[in-house]
Design an enzyme around this catalytic site. Structure first.
Site, PDB file in Angstrom:
ATOM      1  N   GLU A  44       0.834  -1.208   0.000  1.00  0.00           N
ATOM      2  CA  GLU A  44       0.000   0.000   0.000  1.00  0.00           C
ATOM      3  C   GLU A  44       0.861   1.247   0.000  1.00  0.00           C
ATOM      4  O   GLU A  44       1.942   1.266   0.605  1.00  0.00           O
ATOM      5  CB  GLU A  44      -0.948   0.065   1.208  1.00  0.00           C
ATOM      6  CG  GLU A  44      -2.309  -0.551   0.998  1.00  0.00           C
ATOM      7  CD  GLU A  44      -2.322  -2.029   1.324  1.00  0.00           C
ATOM      8  OE1 GLU A  44      -3.325  -2.695   0.997  1.00  0.00           O
ATOM      9  OE2 GLU A  44      -1.341  -2.509   1.897  1.00  0.00           O
ATOM     10  N   THR A  45       0.362   2.266  -0.677  1.00  0.00           N
ATOM     11  CA  THR A  45       0.877   3.625  -0.549  1.00  0.00           C
ATOM     12  C   THR A  45      -0.249   4.477   0.013  1.00  0.00           C
ATOM     13  O   THR A  45      -1.381   4.422  -0.478  1.00  0.00           O
ATOM     14  CB  THR A  45       1.351   4.184  -1.898  1.00  0.00           C
ATOM     15  OG1 THR A  45       2.423   3.364  -2.387  1.00  0.00           O
ATOM     16  CG2 THR A  45       1.844   5.615  -1.751  1.00  0.00           C
TER      17      THR A  45
END
Length: 272
Positions: A44-45
């Site tokens: 995830e970002t």
């Protein structure tokens, strides 16, 4: 735009679960957010920007895998809280940081030891029959199968022992058919004196992540699952294959507290 990579649910670099974190003035269009997340290419970002004072939250927060946006993410929330605290951007009045997300308003309270405690919704667990083909895809026969509800979208699979969880080598292509987001395999710790009560591994090929090292959101399901079996509201989970980390959990009815540390390993600038 400043971009950081922060290892979450660990106090050592190059372990735990890495997340990209970008603190912005406002969100650009969704296509740009998705392209950045694909370029960062971590599970995830996180993208966050400040909100106007006086509302129910201080920051808007979104999470993207390399393939799509997700409703709930624990490790990238912890990483975002770590970035904000490191920058001295604490919550008004010294309270917990409040994030407006697709999973509702979530909070992150800094602890005296430098970690943070996240307040997340507890995942509702519904026992289900073993889907056809799942045991073959996983490479092990589960003792029980539970759906984890709409925000997580995982199947939680209880396996016979810790060794079975650690040695899993699933057929990731076959696993894609069996949940909305991913598969969480778990078992009771062989030796609680080792410092954890249960183990888990998480596989998310549906969203472009073969194996997620330490999945905070999955612990909103693991906490009630193991609290019911072990008779304690406070537990510690150990997750991971090649990379590992610890999540300290506390079950509070419809809320689950997730506590962990984080370490910044990269601090740079996005040039495009």
């Amino acid at each position: 735009m400043r971009l950081r990579i922060i290892d979450a649910f660990t106090d050592r670099p190059f372990s735990g679960n890495p997340a990209g974190v970008m603190l912005l003035d406002a969100f650009p269009d969704d296509d740009r957010l998705q392209r950045i997340a694909a370029e960062v290419n971590l599970s995830e970002t996180a993208f966050a920007h400040p909100l106007e004072p006086g509302g129910e939250a201080d920051w808007a927060l979104r999470w993207f895998t390399p393939l799509r946006e997700v409703d709930l993410c624990g490790h990238a929330t912890l990483a975002t809280a770590h970035a904000l605290t490191s920058d001295g951007r604490v919550a008004p009045g010294g309270g917990p940081l409040r994030f407006a997300t697709r999973g509702g308003v979530l909070t992150a309270a800094p602890n005296a030891d430098g970690g943070h405690t996240l307040d997340f919704p507890t995942a509702p667990l519904t026992e289900e029959p073993l889907p056809e083909g799942l045991a073959e895809a996983l490479g092990a026969v589960p003792l029980s199968v539970h759906d984890t509800g709409p925000h997580c979208g995982d199947l939680l699979l209880e396996l016979p022992d810790e060794k079975t969880v650690r040695e899993l080598e699933p057929d990731l292509r076959a696993l894609v058919r069996h949940s909305r987001r991913g598969i969480i395999a778990t078992a009771r710790a062989d030796d609680p004196a080792a410092g954890y009560d249960f183990v888990s591994r998480g596989f998310f090929p549906q969203v472009g992540i073969d194996e997620d090292p330490v999945t905070g959101s999955a612990h909103t399901a693991l906490a009630p699952f193991w609290s019911a079996r072990l008779g304690r509201d406070r537990l510690t989970g150990f997750q991971g294959g090649a990379r590992t980390g610890l999540v300290r959990t506390e079950l509070r009815g419809d809320r689950t507290l997730l506590t962990g540390d984080a370490v910044t390993v990269l601090d740079g600038e996005l040039l495009v």
